[in-house]
Design a protein around this motif. Structure first.
Motif, PDB file in Angstrom:
ATOM      1  N   ARG A 108       0.932  -1.507   0.349  1.00  0.00           N
ATOM      2  CA  ARG A 108      -0.100   0.163  -0.293  1.00  0.00           C
ATOM      3  C   ARG A 108       0.627   1.188   0.274  1.00  0.00           C
ATOM      4  O   ARG A 108       1.737   1.526   0.611  1.00  0.00           O
ATOM      5  CB  ARG A 108      -0.633   0.066   1.083  1.00  0.00           C
ATOM      6  CG  ARG A 108      -2.168  -1.329   0.746  1.00  0.00           C
ATOM      7  CD  ARG A 108      -2.932  -1.181   1.995  1.00  0.00           C
ATOM      8  NE  ARG A 108      -4.205  -1.905   2.788  1.00  0.00           N
ATOM      9  CZ  ARG A 108      -4.191  -2.981   2.710  1.00  0.00           C
ATOM     10  NH1 ARG A 108      -3.103  -3.628   2.712  1.00  0.00           N
ATOM     11  NH2 ARG A 108      -5.245  -4.148   2.205  1.00  0.00           N
ATOM     12  N   HIS A 109       0.636   1.642  -1.309  1.00  0.00           N
ATOM     13  CA  HIS A 109       1.612   3.002  -1.088  1.00  0.00           C
ATOM     14  C   HIS A 109       1.163   3.809  -2.315  1.00  0.00           C
ATOM     15  O   HIS A 109       0.949   2.932  -3.758  1.00  0.00           O
ATOM     16  CB  HIS A 109       2.730   2.966  -1.189  1.00  0.00           C
ATOM     17  CG  HIS A 109       3.600   3.872  -1.647  1.00  0.00           C
ATOM     18  ND1 HIS A 109       4.360   5.076  -0.909  1.00  0.00           N
ATOM     19  CD2 HIS A 109       4.601   4.567  -3.411  1.00  0.00           C
ATOM     20  CE1 HIS A 109       5.623   5.714  -1.786  1.00  0.00           C
ATOM     21  NE2 HIS A 109       5.952   6.036  -2.820  1.00  0.00           N
ATOM     22  N   ARG A 111      -0.678   6.428  -0.164  1.00  0.00           N
ATOM     23  CA  ARG A 111      -1.592   5.759   1.034  1.00  0.00           C
ATOM     24  C   ARG A 111      -2.677   4.932   0.616  1.00  0.00           C
ATOM     25  O   ARG A 111      -2.902   4.374  -0.284  1.00  0.00           O
ATOM     26  CB  ARG A 111      -2.808   7.574   0.748  1.00  0.00           C
ATOM     27  CG  ARG A 111      -3.103   7.833  -0.617  1.00  0.00           C
ATOM     28  CD  ARG A 111      -3.961   8.876  -0.693  1.00  0.00           C
ATOM     29  NE  ARG A 111      -4.690   9.318  -2.491  1.00  0.00           N
ATOM     30  CZ  ARG A 111      -3.678   9.986  -3.203  1.00  0.00           C
ATOM     31  NH1 ARG A 111      -2.236  10.483  -3.207  1.00  0.00           N
ATOM     32  NH2 ARG A 111      -3.854   9.870  -4.759  1.00  0.00           N
ATOM     33  N   ASN A 112      -3.798   5.089   1.523  1.00  0.00           N
ATOM     34  CA  ASN A 112      -4.178   3.461   1.174  1.00  0.00           C
ATOM     35  C   ASN A 112      -5.507   4.108   0.115  1.00  0.00           C
ATOM     36  O   ASN A 112      -6.045   5.077  -0.443  1.00  0.00           O
ATOM     37  CB  ASN A 112      -5.235   4.615   2.666  1.00  0.00           C
ATOM     38  CG  ASN A 112      -4.737   3.307   4.362  1.00  0.00           C
ATOM     39  OD1 ASN A 112      -3.579   2.901   3.890  1.00  0.00           O
ATOM     40  ND2 ASN A 112      -5.155   4.397   5.041  1.00  0.00           N
ATOM     41  N   GLY A 113      -5.396   2.776  -0.302  1.00  0.00           N
ATOM     42  CA  GLY A 113      -6.259   3.158  -1.124  1.00  0.00           C
ATOM     43  C   GLY A 113      -6.013   3.175  -3.005  1.00  0.00           C
ATOM     44  O   GLY A 113      -5.708   2.805  -3.803  1.00  0.00           O
ATOM     45  N   TYR A 115      -1.811   1.573  -4.196  1.00  0.00           N
ATOM     46  CA  TYR A 115      -0.377  -0.152  -4.551  1.00  0.00           C
ATOM     47  C   TYR A 115       0.263   0.622  -5.361  1.00  0.00           C
ATOM     48  O   TYR A 115       0.250   1.129  -6.051  1.00  0.00           O
ATOM     49  CB  TYR A 115      -1.254  -1.536  -4.635  1.00  0.00           C
ATOM     50  CG  TYR A 115      -2.662  -1.387  -3.523  1.00  0.00           C
ATOM     51  CD1 TYR A 115      -2.428  -2.303  -2.523  1.00  0.00           C
ATOM     52  CD2 TYR A 115      -4.332  -0.985  -4.506  1.00  0.00           C
ATOM     53  CE1 TYR A 115      -3.643  -2.355  -1.791  1.00  0.00           C
ATOM     54  CE2 TYR A 115      -4.961  -0.928  -3.541  1.00  0.00           C
ATOM     55  CZ  TYR A 115      -4.969  -2.105  -2.202  1.00  0.00           C
ATOM     56  OH  TYR A 115      -5.763  -2.585  -1.383  1.00  0.00           O
ATOM     57  N   ASP A 157       2.662  -6.775   6.217  1.00  0.00           N
ATOM     58  CA  ASP A 157       1.472  -6.006   5.123  1.00  0.00           C
ATOM     59  C   ASP A 157       1.784  -5.801   3.969  1.00  0.00           C
ATOM     60  O   ASP A 157       1.305  -5.243   2.961  1.00  0.00           O
ATOM     61  CB  ASP A 157       2.204  -4.579   5.706  1.00  0.00           C
ATOM     62  CG  ASP A 157       0.888  -4.036   6.737  1.00  0.00           C
ATOM     63  OD1 ASP A 157       0.103  -4.602   7.543  1.00  0.00           O
ATOM     64  OD2 ASP A 157       1.804  -3.221   7.480  1.00  0.00           O
TER      65      ASP A 157
END
Length: 206
Positions: A108-109, A111-113, A115, A157
């Motif tokens: 996840r990078h 931010r959330n949502g 990738y 993660d």
């Protein structure tokens, strides 16, 4: 029709160029000897590469290679090109003991949502006041495979897709055009395999 013929034409042109390029290494020598057979230089080149590989796998060949690398590393610009080429070669190598890409990873990078697509290169243990945590060193390319960012991500993660390292490299080099329509994580693939073994009614197959 062009959609079908274009990939075939490109493949044929690239293959033909490669054969002519490799054939040009030894064909001038045969031309001086009066031998004019197309493809003979290509076969000779492949044989030469095979013999060099056999020689380099020996102790003497490894010593000569080490000496050659020592000279190359003393050359400022040439050493950079050689180092980058060697890293890419190690990345697609099947030898997992080398500094190669171990697995394909999705993190996840930034931010959330969202990738990022990368490669696991190693793992490290982070010791702190809260205990020890295993982190994965994930290399995320930003310019094909030559440049990229390194992230230390908790192993919990990191999502591991059901893709080989070679498939991951093809996805990066193609700019994402060769990415499959559906990506399954290894955990999900294992669950599906277990469910298939249990059978349709949840009873183990005999």
């Amino acid at each position: 029709c062009s959609v079908i013929l274009l990939p075939i034409a490109i493949t044929f042109c690239v293959t033909w160029w490669f054969i002519r390029f490799v054939d040009s290494f030894f064909s001038p020598i045969y031309a001086l000897l009066g031998i004019n057979v197309f493809g003979l230089g290509f076969v000779t080149s492949l044989t030469f590469i095979f013999l060099v590989g056999v020689f380099m796998s020996s102790w003497l060949g490894a010593s000569v290679l080490s000496l050659g690398e020592w000279f190359i590393n003393k050359m400022p610009f040439v050493s950079y090109i050689y180092s980058a080429s060697k890293q890419i070669s190690a990345a697609i190598s099947s030898d997992q003991k080398s500094n190669a890409f171990k697995e394909v990873a999705i993190i996840r990078h930034p931010r959330n949502g969202e990738y990022a697509f990368g490669f696991i290169t190693s793992t490290v243990l982070l010791r702190g006041n809260l205990g020890t945590e295993e982190l994965c060193c994930v290399y995320v390319p930003t310019n094909h495979l030559y440049l990229g960012d390194i992230y230390l991500v908790s192993s919990k993660d990191v999502m591991r897709p059901n893709l080989s390292v070679r498939e991951g490299i093809e996805i990066v080099i193609s700019g994402g055009m060769s990415i499959p329509e559906i990506i399954t994580t290894l955990e999900e693939a294992q669950v599906n395999d277990d469910a298939a073994r249990l059978g349709k009614y949840g009873v183990p197959q005999v």
